[in-house]
Design an enzyme around this catalytic site. Structure first.
Site, short mmCIF file in Angstrom:
data_model
loop_
_atom_site.label_atom_id
_atom_site.label_comp_id
_atom_site.label_asym_id
_atom_site.label_seq_id
_atom_site.Cartn_x
_atom_site.Cartn_y
_atom_site.Cartn_z
N GLY A 13 25.51 2.86 4.77
CA GLY A 13 24.16 3.19 5.24
C GLY A 13 23.83 4.66 5.38
O GLY A 13 22.98 5.03 6.19
N ASN A 15 22.21 6.42 3.20
CA ASN A 15 20.81 6.58 2.77
C ASN A 15 19.85 6.10 3.85
O ASN A 15 18.82 6.71 4.10
CB ASN A 15 20.55 5.87 1.44
CG ASN A 15 21.00 6.71 0.26
OD1 ASN A 15 20.37 7.71 -0.08
ND2 ASN A 15 22.11 6.33 -0.36
N MET A 92 23.89 -4.69 -2.06
CA MET A 92 24.74 -5.10 -3.18
C MET A 92 24.38 -6.46 -3.79
O MET A 92 25.11 -6.96 -4.64
CB MET A 92 26.22 -5.09 -2.75
CG MET A 92 26.71 -3.73 -2.30
SD MET A 92 26.36 -2.40 -3.50
CE MET A 92 27.57 -2.82 -4.77
N ILE A 94 21.68 -9.00 -5.93
CA ILE A 94 20.54 -8.97 -6.85
C ILE A 94 19.37 -9.62 -6.13
O ILE A 94 19.51 -10.65 -5.47
CB ILE A 94 20.88 -9.70 -8.17
CG1 ILE A 94 21.93 -8.87 -8.93
CG2 ILE A 94 19.64 -9.94 -9.01
CD1 ILE A 94 22.47 -9.51 -10.16
N ASN A 109 14.46 1.32 -4.80
CA ASN A 109 15.92 1.32 -4.79
C ASN A 109 16.40 2.73 -5.12
O ASN A 109 15.68 3.49 -5.76
CB ASN A 109 16.43 0.34 -5.87
CG ASN A 109 17.95 0.31 -5.95
OD1 ASN A 109 18.64 0.29 -4.92
ND2 ASN A 109 18.48 0.31 -7.16
N HIS A 111 19.61 4.65 -7.03
CA HIS A 111 20.75 4.38 -7.90
C HIS A 111 21.47 5.69 -8.21
O HIS A 111 20.82 6.68 -8.53
CB HIS A 111 20.27 3.71 -9.21
CG HIS A 111 21.38 3.38 -10.13
ND1 HIS A 111 22.26 2.34 -9.88
CD2 HIS A 111 21.81 3.96 -11.28
CE1 HIS A 111 23.17 2.30 -10.84
NE2 HIS A 111 22.91 3.28 -11.70
N GLU A 176 20.84 12.24 -3.19
CA GLU A 176 20.21 10.96 -2.80
C GLU A 176 19.49 11.13 -1.47
O GLU A 176 18.38 10.65 -1.28
CB GLU A 176 21.26 9.85 -2.67
CG GLU A 176 21.94 9.49 -3.98
CD GLU A 176 22.89 8.31 -3.84
OE1 GLU A 176 22.62 7.40 -3.04
OE2 GLU A 176 23.93 8.30 -4.54
C1 GRF Z 1 24.59 4.98 -2.88
O1 GRF Z 1 25.36 5.74 -3.78
C2 GRF Z 1 23.41 4.38 -3.58
O2 GRF Z 1 22.90 5.18 -4.61
C3 GRF Z 1 23.96 3.11 -4.16
O3 GRF Z 1 24.87 2.66 -3.19
C4 GRF Z 1 25.34 3.75 -2.40
C5 GRF Z 1 24.99 3.40 -0.99
O4 GRF Z 1 25.45 4.34 -0.07
N1 GRF Z 1 22.89 2.18 -4.45
P1 GRF Z 1 24.98 4.26 1.43
O5 GRF Z 1 25.31 2.87 1.94
O6 GRF Z 1 23.52 4.54 1.48
O7 GRF Z 1 25.79 5.31 2.14
#
Ligand code: GRF
Length: 213
Positions: A13, A15, A92, A94, A109, A111, A176
């Protein structure tokens, strides 16, 4: 009007944290994180949310008969809280048609690669194995294909000689945490317009950044 945000996360988490911090600091204003939903009971994302007084629910996929049924349960939680923007943040699973249709151009999303290169799992390793010299991250709207919808923002970072998955991932992750809050801010401010695959952001000439590190 306040935009209610719902976040779907399966893991650490970071992000999510960048979005929480951006709302709390006022970088994103006019928004509230209404709920964090996770398919994983021990997702650190849930803990982060609770620490900030945000509703955080583990919804166990085992209790549902397939993807659609599970996503209907998520949709119920989101609608219940009047969520207007859904963020996938290290989620994680779909996402099924049910959610995609309900949140068309309202679900983002992040990526860890420059799409359309290296969609799917282990994007950073894919980039390294391919021998790419530049990689990065992409914020996009979610459509029916995995890691595919209209691109909102991207950041490019160099791949260093001697990089491994961890060092490249860390370089990308730093970006990110910049572009995801930025994309959310644009959305909340009503600046995003989608035409087919093209995303226009009012007053913004460049939603791609290139970082020299
Ligand atoms: C990040 O690298 C994101 O781009 C990918 O999964 C990872 C998640 O990291 N989709 P976090 O859980 O936000 O630390």
């Amino acid at each position: 009007m306040t935009v209610k945000i719902g976040v779907l996360a399966s893991g650490r988490g970071s992000n999510l944290q960048s979005i929480i911090d951006s709302v709390e600091s006022g970088f994103i204003s006019g928004a509230k994180i209404a709920v964090v939903l996770s398919d994983k009971k021990d997702a650190f994302a849930l803990e982060r949310a609770r620490k900030h007084g945000i509703d955080a629910l583990h919804i166990d996929p085992k209790g549902y008969d397939g993807r659609e049924e599970y996503d209907k349960a998520l949709l119920w939680e989101l609608k219940e809280r009047d969520v207007g923007l859904v963020l996938l943040a290290g989620y994680m699973r779909i996402v099924s048609k049910t959610l995609i249709k309900a949140y068309k151009n309202r679900m983002m999303n992040i990526h860890p690669a420059l799409l359309p290169s290296f969609p799917g799992l282990h994007a950073q390793k894919q980039a390294l194995d391919y021998g790419a010299k530049v990689s990065g991250c992409t914020v996009h709207f979610v459509d029916a294909e995995v890691d595919h919808g209209p691109i909102i923002a991207q950041a490019a970072v160099p791949v260093h000689e001697g990089d491994g998955e961890d060092s490249l991932s860390a370089r990308i992750l730093e970006q990110e945490h910049i572009i995801y809050p930025q994309a959310v801010k644009w959305f909340v401010e009503g600046k995003i317009e989608v035409e087919g695959r093209r995303v226009r952001i009012e007053g913004v000439r460049q939603a791609g950044i290139s970082v020299r590190t």
